[in-house]
Scaffold this motif. Structure first.
Motif: not given
Lengths: 398, 368
Positions: A107, A136, A138-139, A142, A150-156, A167
């Motif tokens: 990301s 991206n 997750a995108d 998908a 739902p779509c989520q890219t986690i940047v932790n 999650i």
């Protein structure tokens, strides 16, 4: 914390320097092989060459210049996991499918060549920017499967992969999705290589987690994807789960940007929450896959907390086989944990040979048989994140 | 499960705090600033952008503590501080609070500063550890948790235009699971000259002034930055809340049938970007009264959080604010042309991105 259902995993795939699929990874780790080398994908002018755990650039799934390597890794692992789950594009489109992926580099808009030209006043080629915008992770997954959830890219940072699985499991728990494609992906690049070296936490030799002589981490790259599935969907398809995501806990140290809190309070809470959500007792845990980076601070805090909360439970670090794959590491290690539960054994913590008298506990120095249905996979991250998964044993995930 | 919005903190081109946002909504005005995109003296272009002054942060956090903190994290800290103050909750249990930050691009300027540290001397060993650790997307959430002693889970999400709605989905799950008792949820994006330059190269702006969210076939976006933060809980204490978040649904326009209740206002997230803008047209009908507030804060992914802030403020003040710009709107469609008392119990905030993904956040008044 509400005790939840154990969420079934119907497919897992993993790619990293230890192997290009989960079976090869597991086999090479039990053979105590580590594929560590000098970087070949980029050059640097550091006086010291720091070793990395790289995936061969010649791999057939890494030949698409239109997207980041992180995205290509994520897609390849997703294809493998979906196939193992007995699913395909067509039947996924008949379900409510979400995507939740952890990353760091995937990301980041940090193309050096583009930026160098920009700052020298040229009008650089926009291809790197377009590549970023379509990468991206997750995108990307998908879009590849034409999914509608739902779509989520986690940047932790380094807990991203663990958080994404936790999650994703929560979305199944809530009935938001029938299926969630969850995991993590990250690539090696010059920016993170230079960044970690600047923090003085990179070992110039192959890393030695928990060893008295440990001198930091080695960077790696890879991806692991889990197909999480609702009970209803699995029952309809008559599929035996490969593993279960039984509990997830996460907390913040609220202490320092890059160093863990010395008393390990955040990690203790994450373990407590994960166990509470799973309904599993600490005494039921067969082993722990520790974050175990090989840095001075991480290994000190982690060994102390494990000694306190899971005293006597065998633990190991697999980073000696994979390097630190950052946003992918939590998912890769959750994949390993699932496979080791089925195998009934864990590989040695390669790189560990001599106990550190200042550490409260030490990892397994040899491959070890284990007995039990549950294990823990831990991730600690920049920013003081601590994330933990309790994983349950399923049938053959390889 | 319903979740309650207890506090809101906003910062943008319009100023800092809810009252400045209300003032901009009432006046229909917000300030842009002229900046040079590209490199001065070379490929430079003058452009208007929405930028946020973060100096108000010093009234919450001592300057000394902010010395090494970048603009991206300052924006987050400012939004978070304003939201906590606005909630008026004195005994907020921060051990049971989670933090979620949504950002389309993260700490862009610091990422480029890190690259500068390597490029300037041509030596990799000159890479800056301070810039590197602060360039990580979750550095803002980390600084918020450290300086505000928030010990619950921390999450940063980066999903371009869908970042904020997808973060809200997770905030709701954390409250449902009783993982936490409250969530500090925020959307943050900073303006970056490089990003502004890329926008100009990739999307040719039509020759019009200001964002025209209803001129769907024109590119009128104006880049910017800002933040909106919310204190969310699952419990209510009667009418102190801004609003109730009834639902957040995320899906694909190509497969889902989006249902927008007739008795609700519709706030669209159109922000002058032609590709996504054209997709909003299908949701405009003569049933819902619509508004778009992007002309007050600019075009950036986390602005979806500001749309929700406007919905919350509207519910609490019992006022619906005029859509600041509606040229291009087709005849027969109903738009909020004047500020007035609210007539509907619900507001729907619709965000659509280029890839046909949508998010619909349904908000209602708390009448308990």
């Amino acid at each position: 914390m509400i005790q939840g259902k154990h969420i079934a995993v119907s497919g897992i795939e993993c790619i990293c320097a230890a192997g290009l699929n989960l079976k090869d990874c597991v086999d090479s780790m039990f053979s105590n092989i580590r594929n560590v080398a000098t970087p070949s994908g980029f050059s640097s002018n550091h006086k010291t060459v720091y070793p990395v755990f790289e995936i061969p650039g010649s791999s057939p799934f890494l030949q698409n210049p239109q997207i980041f390597k992180t995205g290509q890794l994520a897609l390849e692992a997703a294809h493998g996991a979906v196939k193992k789950a007995g699913l395909d594009k067509k039947n996924l489109q008949q379900k409510r499918v979400g995507v939740c992926i952890g990353t760091t580099v995937g990301s980041s808009l940090n193309n050096e060549k583009f930026y160098q030209e920009y700052r020298s006043g040229k009008d650089p080629d926009m291809a790197p920017i377009k590549r970023f915008l379509r990468s991206n992770p997750a995108d990307l997954i998908a879009r590849e499967y034409n999914l509608s959830g739902p779509c989520q890219t986690i940047v932790n940072a380094c807990s991203s992969g663990t958080d994404a699985i936790g999650i994703g499991a929560s979305w199944i728990q809530a009935g938001i999705c029938d299926v969630v494609i969850a995991g993590g992906a990250d690539e090696l690049c010059r920016v993170t290589y230079n960044g970690f070296i600047s923090l003085l936490i990179v070992d110039s030799s192959p890393c030695r987690p928990f060893d008295v002589s440990r001198a930091g981490l080695n960077l790696g790259e890879g991806a692991a994807i889990f197909v999480l599935e609702s009970e209803k969907s699995l029952t309809e398809r008559k599929i035996a789960p490969s593993a279960f995501i039984c509990g997830y806990g996460s907390s913040s140290d609220a202490y320092h940007l890059t160093a863990p809190k010395p008393d390990g309070a955040g990690l203790k809470r994450a373990i407590t929450d994960a166990l509470e959500e799973s309904g599993v007792f600490a005494s039921d845990i067969a082993f722990v896959n520790a974050h175990g980076t090989g840095t001075e601070n991480n290994d000190r805090v982690e060994s102390m907390v494990l000694d306190l909360m899971l005293n006597g439970v065998p633990f190991h670090s697999t980073k000696g086989y994979t390097g630190h794959t950052l946003g992918a590491s939590g998912a890769i290690e959750a994949a390993f944990t699932s496979a080791f539960l089925v195998a009934g054994k864990i590989p040695s913590s390669i790189g560990f040979s001599k106990k550190d008298p200042e550490l409260h506990s030490s990892p397994q120095a040899e491959n070890k048989q284990i007995d039990g249905n549950f294990a823990i996979s831990e991730s600690l991250a920049f920013g003081g994140n601590n994330s933990v998964l309790v994983i349950g044993r399923g049938s053959e995930p390889l | 499960m319903r979740i309650y919005v207890k506090g809101i903190g906003t910062a943008g081109g319009f100023g800092c705090g809810v009252e400045k946002l209300v003032s901009a909504l009432s006046n229909g005005e917000s300030r842009t600033k002229a900046v040079t995109l590209g490199v001065k003296g070379k490929a430079e272009v003058e452009a208007q952008v929405f930028v946020t002054d973060t100096s108000a942060l010093f009234s919450f956090i001592p300057k000394k503590s902010l010395r090494r903190i970048n603009n991206y994290s300052k924006l987050a800290l400012l939004g978070a501080s304003l939201a906590i103050e606005d909630s008026g909750i004195k005994d907020l249990d921060r051990t049971r609070m989670g933090i979620i930050i949504a950002s389309g691009y993260g700490a862009m300027n610091t990422t480029f500063s890190f690259l500068d540290s390597v490029i300037d001397e041509g030596k990799d060993e000159h890479a800056s550890p301070i810039h590197f650790s602060n360039s990580v997307h979750n550095s803002a959430a980390a600084h918020v948790s450290i300086l505000m002693k928030i010990e619950g889970p921390s999450l940063t999400v980066s999903q371009f235009e869908m970042s904020f709605p997808s973060a809200l989905l997770t905030a709701r799950r954390w409250l449902e699971e009783k993982r936490v008792d409250s969530v500090l949820l925020g959307g943050v994006d900073e303006f970056s000259g490089v990003l502004g330059y890329c926008g100009q190269r990739l999307f040719k702006k039509d020759d019009v002034s200001g964002i025209k969210p209803f001129e769907f076939n024109k590119q009128t976006a104006i880049p910017g930055g800002g933040a909106a933060f919310f204190i969310l809980t699952r419990d209510t204490d009667n009418d102190s809340e801004y609003c109730i978040i009834e639902d957040v649904s995320i899906g694909k326009l190509t497969t889902d049938k989006i249902s927008i209740p007739e008795d609700s206002y519709l706030f669209i997230g159109a922000d002058g970007n032609k590709i996504s803008g054209q997709k909003y047209q299908h949701f405009l009908n003569n049933k819902n009264i619509v508004a778009a507030y992007s002309p007050l804060y600019g075009s950036f992914p986390a602005a979806a959080a500001l749309d929700l802030a406007v919905a919350g403020v509207s519910m609490k003040k019992n006022r619906i604010f005029a859509s600041p710009e509606y040229s291009g709107l087709k005849d027969g469609l109903r738009i909020i042309k004047e500020e007035s008392k609210i007539n509907h119990e619900k507001i729907c905030c619709l965000k659509i991105c280029d890839h046909d993904e949508y998010a619909l956040i349904r908000v209602s008044k708390n009448n308990s």
